[in-house]
Design a protein around this motif. Sequence first.
Motif, PDB file in Angstrom:
ATOM      1  N   ASN A 173     -15.326  15.341   2.369  1.00  0.00           N
ATOM      2  CA  ASN A 173     -14.507  14.193   1.976  1.00  0.00           C
ATOM      3  C   ASN A 173     -13.915  14.480   0.592  1.00  0.00           C
TER       4      ASN A 173
ATOM      5  N   ASP B  22     -10.604   7.063  -3.355  1.00  0.00           N
ATOM      6  CA  ASP B  22     -12.038   7.299  -3.121  1.00  0.00           C
ATOM      7  C   ASP B  22     -12.213   8.419  -2.089  1.00  0.00           C
ATOM      8  N   ALA B  23     -12.457   9.637  -2.584  1.00  0.00           N
ATOM      9  CA  ALA B  23     -12.761  10.778  -1.697  1.00  0.00           C
ATOM     10  C   ALA B  23     -14.178  11.257  -2.030  1.00  0.00           C
TER      11      ALA B  23
HETATM   12  K   LIG Z   1     -14.436   8.000   1.093  1.00  0.00           K
END
Ligand SMILES: [K+]
Length: 499
Positions: free
Chosen positions: A57, A120-121
């Motif tokens: 992610n 948001d990663a």
């Molecule tokens: K995420």
Amino acid sequence: MRIVTGGEMQNADQYTMDHIGLDGRILMENAGRAAALRLMEDYAGRKFTVLVGSGNNGGDGFVISRTLLEAGFEVTVCIIPGEDRFSGDSEYHKTILEKSGFGWKRYDREDLEKADIIVDAMLGTGLYGEIREPYLTVIRDVTDSGKRVVSIDLPSGVPAAEETVPESALRADHTIILQQPKLSFYLYPARDYYGDSEVLQIGIPKRAIDEVAHSHRFEWTLADTGKHWLKRSASSHKGSHGKVGLIAGNDMMPGAAVMSAGAAVKSGAGLTMVNTVKSAVPVIASRLPEATFYDRDQSLEGFYKGKDAVAVGPGIGTGSDSREMVVDLVDNFDGPLLIDADGLNQFGDILPLVRNRKAPTVITPHPGEMAKLIDSTPAKVNGARFETAEKYARNNGIYVVLKGPYTIVATPDGRTFVNITGNSGLAKGGTGDALTGIILSFLAHYDDVQTAVSSAVFMHGHTADHLLERGIAASSMTASGIIDYMETAFNILDNMQGR
Ligand SMILES: [K+]
Ligand SMILES: NC(=O)C1=CN([C@@H]2O[C@H](COP(=O)(O)OP(=O)(O)OC[C@H]3O[C@@H](n4cnc5c(N)ncnc54)[C@H](OP(=O)(O)O)[C@@H]3O)[C@@H](O)[C@H]2O)[C@@H](O)CC1
């Protein structure tokens, strides 16, 4: 569209790499690029802070950052774990970012202040267990910042599957879901954490998903409904559109029969015969001149004989006579049978009879009714909606329509179809009765039971959504209003092009 668990998505990624030969680094490039293009479109001229976690992610985060930077956006790239924690595809894209001439830094709370948008990663489908540090603190900081949050694939900390959502998970304003929707999207409270959402394709072949997704869960969409929509031909007559029998209403609850019969008539049933108590007939007839009536005191066989489908339950009461009718139908009616509401009272006791039926049986419980069927609580049912509906459908050889937001249709052969229409205006008395009428009518029309049921559930919600669009407040929506508006909502399907 297929709905997957996190594990299935990861297996599909792996299958794509191992058996199809499409490299994970390319998938990550596709994922990051697709997400970045969407961000550029939505937030032109805005400043971004991208929070990068240690897994893949986070790898998406490196690609998003590079793509935005190349396009001239102002981006602060913040890694959450130590630099030595990156490996594989993620490390590869970290290097590409560096060699392209861009930098990154360790996360600092102040980096949130600089941004208009936080990307948001951090955590995606690889999440397991309780949310741990340093993510816990970062999520709290992001929440406190009050900035707009766009999550990649999943809001960090929200499980992909049907699991409890930790309170400390990140609440996104917008989630860019990669490739396939994850199961938790269709469950509350998880759904609230996603914010506005969309699914972007990243190039994983359908074949890879079909090979690994053993859960057989799908969204049932407008396109699916349209594809199977039955148009009336000019030469048809009332008999060719299905003779349906509806056992509904009693002297105290004639309204339930009005709603369900009204919905059956409006959704195309050729002949709707209502089995009810004599005293309720004038009330129902005054509202619904199209229906014919059958006195409940007469033999049940005379009623169901020759019917293409029968529904039993709305407003019939929970007395022993209701139960006797259900038992008789389950045992002797040889067509599709829909059991709803009061018809489901003590349904658990007659399951051996139900399992013996050759013709399809459909039940339409709301979570409270489902809980009674399995001796559980509504909260527990809602905490495991998919598992509950799927197990009950498979074990008993029936179609289970578990109502609620994202109504689930689980089939006896282990497939599940999730409805995506509807709104809070449906959380009212009478709307369930209307749904029964539509399903009943569709059961008589369609050869395939799942298509009939899913399309009926879709149209019920679709009609309510149209009312909302026309300015009817959800709080003022009524079952009668929905039934009245069905002619317009259905017309849209009649006129849909390209089916
Ligand atoms: K995420
Ligand atoms: N090639 C591909 O596969 C593609 C994948 N794609 C993308 O990858 C994502 C899946 O990637 P993934 O499997 O690496 O998992 P991911 O969600 O990044 O998290 C793993 C990290 O999180 C950590 N961690 C876990 N639980 C935690 C917790 N409770 N609390 C705190 N930390 C926790 C865990 O740490 P550790 O085990 O070291 O403690 C590990 O470092 C997917 O959602 C999609 O975005 C796309 O790019 C397409 C190509």
